[in-house]
Design an enzyme around this catalytic site. Structure first.
Site, PDB file in Angstrom:
ATOM      1  N   CYS A 129       0.762  -1.154   0.007  1.00 32.51           N
ATOM      2  CA  CYS A 129      -0.144   0.123   0.027  1.00 32.51           C
ATOM      3  C   CYS A 129       0.801   1.282  -0.047  1.00 32.51           C
ATOM      4  O   CYS A 129       2.038   1.259   0.573  1.00 32.51           O
ATOM      5  CB  CYS A 129      -0.802   0.017   1.292  1.00 32.51           C
ATOM      6  SG  CYS A 129      -2.020  -1.193   1.466  1.00 32.51           S
ATOM      7  N   GLU A 181       0.630   3.564   1.984  1.00 26.08           N
ATOM      8  CA  GLU A 181       0.762   4.072   3.253  1.00 26.08           C
ATOM      9  C   GLU A 181       2.074   3.517   3.770  1.00 26.08           C
ATOM     10  O   GLU A 181       3.123   3.815   4.359  1.00 26.08           O
ATOM     11  CB  GLU A 181      -0.499   3.957   4.259  1.00 26.08           C
ATOM     12  CG  GLU A 181      -1.619   4.660   3.816  1.00 26.08           C
ATOM     13  CD  GLU A 181      -2.631   3.889   2.894  1.00 26.08           C
ATOM     14  OE1 GLU A 181      -1.931   3.469   2.018  1.00 26.08           O
ATOM     15  OE2 GLU A 181      -3.533   3.962   3.030  1.00 26.08           O
ATOM     16  N   CYS A 188      -6.249   0.625   4.679  1.00 25.70           N
ATOM     17  CA  CYS A 188      -6.477  -0.643   5.229  1.00 25.70           C
ATOM     18  C   CYS A 188      -6.281  -0.909   6.750  1.00 25.70           C
ATOM     19  O   CYS A 188      -5.402  -0.017   7.239  1.00 25.70           O
ATOM     20  CB  CYS A 188      -5.919  -1.521   4.200  1.00 25.70           C
ATOM     21  SG  CYS A 188      -4.426  -2.017   4.680  1.00 25.70           S
TER      22      CYS A 188
HETATM   23 ZN    ZN Z   1      -2.918  -0.464   3.300  1.00 25.45          ZN
END
Ligand code: ZN
Length: 127
Positions: free
Chosen positions: A53, A55, A87
């Site tokens: 991801c 992040e 997430c």
């Molecule tokens: Zn994530």
């Protein structure tokens, strides 16, 4: 860097995403306790669980550059027409490095949350 500039930087980071499978390019900017900013973008993989991801990429960028206390994470997806929250895995990564607040870009501007709002009772070893 003010919040609007952080969101703009996250949107810029999203332009570097590698997202051939989902088509959702996500960027993130993490600001450490000294005010230094680190960017990341999502990088997908044909073996889907190997995807990283935005992040997580930004947090890895910050930590591998020496940061240990992170204050703010700004996230933007430039291909979505609705707000895209981090997430659960990324929220837990934010807990590890003491993130205080999370800015999430959306079609009507960004929203701000405390990390506690996004992941109450995040896991931490007793200190
Ligand atoms: Zn994530």
């Amino acid at each position: 860097m003010d919040d609007r500039a952080l969101i703009a930087a996250a949107r810029e980071a999203a332009r570097h995403a590698y997202a051939p499978y989902s088509g959702f390019r996500v960027g993130a900017v993490v600001v450490d306790a000294d005010g230094k900013a680190y960017s990341g973008a999502n990088l997908e993989n044909s073996a889907y669980p190997s995807t990283v991801c935005a992040e997580a990429a930004a947090i890895a960028h910050a930590v591998s550059s020496g940061a240990r206390k992170l204050d703010t994470v700004a996230v933007a997806c430039i291909d979505a027409d609705e707000i895209g929250y981090p997430c659960g895995n990324c929220r837990q990564m934010m807990v590890e490095f003491g993130v205080d607040r999370v800015l999430v870009d959306g079609p009507d501007g960004h929203v701000e949350h405390t990390l506690e709002e996004l992941i109450p009772h995040g896991f931490k070893f007793a200190e």
